[in-house]
Design an enzyme around this catalytic site. Sequence first.
Site, PDB file in Angstrom:
ATOM      1  N   SER A  21       2.508  -9.447 -43.831  1.00  0.00           N
ATOM      2  CA  SER A  21       1.890  -8.058 -43.265  1.00  0.00           C
ATOM      3  C   SER A  21       0.751  -7.985 -44.326  1.00  0.00           C
ATOM      4  O   SER A  21       0.701  -7.797 -45.692  1.00  0.00           O
ATOM      5  CB  SER A  21       2.765  -6.984 -43.451  1.00  0.00           C
ATOM      6  OG  SER A  21       3.875  -7.178 -42.628  1.00  0.00           O
ATOM      7  N   HIS A  25      -0.457  -8.469 -38.119  1.00  0.00           N
ATOM      8  CA  HIS A  25      -0.132 -10.092 -38.083  1.00  0.00           C
ATOM      9  C   HIS A  25      -1.108 -10.539 -36.832  1.00  0.00           C
ATOM     10  O   HIS A  25      -0.828 -10.289 -35.619  1.00  0.00           O
ATOM     11  CB  HIS A  25       1.226 -10.158 -37.575  1.00  0.00           C
ATOM     12  CG  HIS A  25       2.118  -9.987 -38.653  1.00  0.00           C
ATOM     13  ND1 HIS A  25       2.888 -11.108 -39.447  1.00  0.00           N
ATOM     14  CD2 HIS A  25       2.584  -8.849 -39.261  1.00  0.00           C
ATOM     15  CE1 HIS A  25       3.465 -10.354 -40.451  1.00  0.00           C
ATOM     16  NE2 HIS A  25       3.415  -9.186 -40.445  1.00  0.00           N
ATOM     17  N   HIS A  79       9.177 -12.242 -36.159  1.00  0.00           N
ATOM     18  CA  HIS A  79      10.431 -11.462 -36.883  1.00  0.00           C
ATOM     19  C   HIS A  79      11.500 -11.379 -35.851  1.00  0.00           C
ATOM     20  O   HIS A  79      11.474 -11.001 -34.938  1.00  0.00           O
ATOM     21  CB  HIS A  79      10.101 -10.138 -37.546  1.00  0.00           C
ATOM     22  CG  HIS A  79       8.856 -10.209 -38.288  1.00  0.00           C
ATOM     23  ND1 HIS A  79       7.374  -9.879 -37.763  1.00  0.00           N
ATOM     24  CD2 HIS A  79       8.713 -10.005 -39.806  1.00  0.00           C
ATOM     25  CE1 HIS A  79       6.610 -10.041 -38.644  1.00  0.00           C
ATOM     26  NE2 HIS A  79       7.454 -10.091 -39.862  1.00  0.00           N
ATOM     27  N   TYR A 123      13.046  -8.706 -35.777  1.00  0.00           N
ATOM     28  CA  TYR A 123      13.291  -7.352 -35.211  1.00  0.00           C
ATOM     29  C   TYR A 123      12.240  -7.168 -33.891  1.00  0.00           C
ATOM     30  O   TYR A 123      12.323  -5.976 -33.328  1.00  0.00           O
ATOM     31  CB  TYR A 123      12.912  -6.264 -36.143  1.00  0.00           C
ATOM     32  CG  TYR A 123      11.524  -6.342 -36.986  1.00  0.00           C
ATOM     33  CD1 TYR A 123      10.307  -5.854 -36.344  1.00  0.00           C
ATOM     34  CD2 TYR A 123      11.395  -6.926 -38.320  1.00  0.00           C
ATOM     35  CE1 TYR A 123       8.921  -6.135 -36.665  1.00  0.00           C
ATOM     36  CE2 TYR A 123       9.946  -6.879 -38.876  1.00  0.00           C
ATOM     37  CZ  TYR A 123       8.836  -6.565 -38.001  1.00  0.00           C
ATOM     38  OH  TYR A 123       7.791  -6.830 -38.608  1.00  0.00           O
ATOM     39  N   GLU A 124      11.411  -8.267 -33.922  1.00  0.00           N
ATOM     40  CA  GLU A 124      10.459  -8.301 -32.869  1.00  0.00           C
ATOM     41  C   GLU A 124      11.533  -8.660 -31.270  1.00  0.00           C
ATOM     42  O   GLU A 124      11.013  -8.315 -30.414  1.00  0.00           O
ATOM     43  CB  GLU A 124       9.439  -9.317 -32.631  1.00  0.00           C
ATOM     44  CG  GLU A 124       8.601  -8.786 -33.904  1.00  0.00           C
ATOM     45  CD  GLU A 124       7.291  -9.670 -33.935  1.00  0.00           C
ATOM     46  OE1 GLU A 124       6.671  -9.772 -33.463  1.00  0.00           O
ATOM     47  OE2 GLU A 124       7.625 -10.796 -35.271  1.00  0.00           O
ATOM     48  N   ALA A 159       5.294  -8.983 -47.523  1.00  0.00           N
ATOM     49  CA  ALA A 159       5.204  -7.713 -48.364  1.00  0.00           C
ATOM     50  C   ALA A 159       6.805  -7.526 -48.456  1.00  0.00           C
ATOM     51  O   ALA A 159       7.455  -7.508 -47.591  1.00  0.00           O
ATOM     52  CB  ALA A 159       4.631  -6.712 -47.253  1.00  0.00           C
ATOM     53  N   MET A 217      11.940  -8.021 -44.541  1.00  0.00           N
ATOM     54  CA  MET A 217      12.219  -8.383 -43.263  1.00  0.00           C
ATOM     55  C   MET A 217      11.871  -9.840 -42.614  1.00  0.00           C
ATOM     56  O   MET A 217      11.930 -10.028 -41.408  1.00  0.00           O
ATOM     57  CB  MET A 217      11.786  -7.237 -42.104  1.00  0.00           C
ATOM     58  CG  MET A 217      12.187  -6.092 -42.585  1.00  0.00           C
ATOM     59  SD  MET A 217      11.362  -4.737 -41.384  1.00  0.00           S
ATOM     60  CE  MET A 217      11.832  -3.401 -42.247  1.00  0.00           C
ATOM     61  N   SER A 218      11.651 -10.702 -43.466  1.00  0.00           N
ATOM     62  CA  SER A 218      11.111 -12.030 -43.081  1.00  0.00           C
ATOM     63  C   SER A 218      11.416 -13.166 -44.122  1.00  0.00           C
ATOM     64  O   SER A 218      12.481 -13.123 -44.647  1.00  0.00           O
ATOM     65  CB  SER A 218       9.656 -11.819 -42.768  1.00  0.00           C
ATOM     66  OG  SER A 218       9.123 -11.871 -44.277  1.00  0.00           O
ATOM     67  N   ASN A 278       5.726  -1.444 -51.897  1.00  0.00           N
ATOM     68  CA  ASN A 278       6.222  -0.083 -52.229  1.00  0.00           C
ATOM     69  C   ASN A 278       7.551  -0.023 -53.241  1.00  0.00           C
ATOM     70  O   ASN A 278       7.890  -1.116 -53.097  1.00  0.00           O
ATOM     71  CB  ASN A 278       6.622   0.524 -50.600  1.00  0.00           C
ATOM     72  CG  ASN A 278       7.404  -0.381 -49.965  1.00  0.00           C
ATOM     73  OD1 ASN A 278       7.124  -1.470 -49.387  1.00  0.00           O
ATOM     74  ND2 ASN A 278       8.822   0.002 -49.840  1.00  0.00           N
ATOM     75  N   HIS A 323       4.927   1.649 -42.857  1.00  0.00           N
ATOM     76  CA  HIS A 323       4.105   0.398 -42.587  1.00  0.00           C
ATOM     77  C   HIS A 323       2.573   0.688 -42.993  1.00  0.00           C
ATOM     78  O   HIS A 323       1.907  -0.165 -43.652  1.00  0.00           O
ATOM     79  CB  HIS A 323       4.097  -0.101 -41.130  1.00  0.00           C
ATOM     80  CG  HIS A 323       3.463  -1.316 -40.816  1.00  0.00           C
ATOM     81  ND1 HIS A 323       4.042  -2.475 -41.629  1.00  0.00           N
ATOM     82  CD2 HIS A 323       2.725  -1.892 -39.962  1.00  0.00           C
ATOM     83  CE1 HIS A 323       3.466  -3.677 -41.163  1.00  0.00           C
ATOM     84  NE2 HIS A 323       2.645  -3.317 -39.946  1.00  0.00           N
TER      85      HIS A 323
END
Length: 293
Positions: free
Chosen positions: A37, A68, A90, A92-93, A120, A223-224, A247, A261
């Site tokens: 990201s 992306h 990902h 989650y997509e 990230a 998440m990746s 973060n 995000h």
Amino acid sequence: MASPREERYTYEDCKRTADMLLSKTKHRPRVAIICGSGLGGLADLLMDQVVFEYSKIPNFPKSTVLGHAGKLIFGNLSGTPTVVMQGRFHMYEGYPLWKVTFPVRIFHLIGVETLIVTNAAGGLNPDYKVGDIMVIRDHINMPGFAGQNPLMGPNEERFGVRFPAMSDAYNKELRKMALSVGAEIGCADILREGVYCALGGPNYETIAECSFLQRLGVDAVGMSTVPEVIVARHCGMRVFGFSLITNKSVLDYESKEKASHAEVLEASHHSARTLEKLVSLMVQRIERNNNLA
Ligand code: HPA
């Protein structure tokens, strides 16, 4: 094409995509980079670019996430033939993991030997600050604990063995090289080395989840990355990864902090140049070492 019943790409499907790409570029990369990201700026450093929109590549999924871009770019990075994924896929997509990781098998078939992954991530280690760059020493595949692994289903021996080892997933020499390159360019103070944990997303973690992960020894959460690394190791590629800490994970019920995000993209923007410099110097050095070998 894979039949809907089998629901995965065959070796021949992968080969067709790889051959199509090779027929349209003279570049023959031995290094591939997957940009996380807000980290797609790396692609701008490529000279003599040949660009493929994901939508024009047979069987490639589409990038649906802000930050992306959805382009596969071949070119020379610090003089080294390289292919860069500007935007990844990902879980989650809604993509199955065999689809998320399809590009990695294409990289293998076009001759890539080293995969560099960037992402990230939220910093769980209390010593980490926003803007720190973590060399990934190891990972925890949380979706794997729940039966989500890109290698599930019939094994394709032409890619790799049924039960691949993962105890040496992140190449030791490349990790050492990253720390020494970091020291040379004066960013040793923001460079860390730690354990990355992948979750399915798309929501950020609860406080209880963060505290649980911290107790497990996780330094950064995202998440990746992990599915791509597993598939790359399965087919014998050397793997190296950086997490940019965008973060700090929230661990305190009194805190007003909340992950978003927008915050992730903003923070990745700030340290992206340092990360790009690190990656391009590493690519140069990897190629130099390959030529010496
Ligand atoms: N959690 C999960 N994924 C992330 C985070 C986070 O805090 N930051 C960037 N990607």
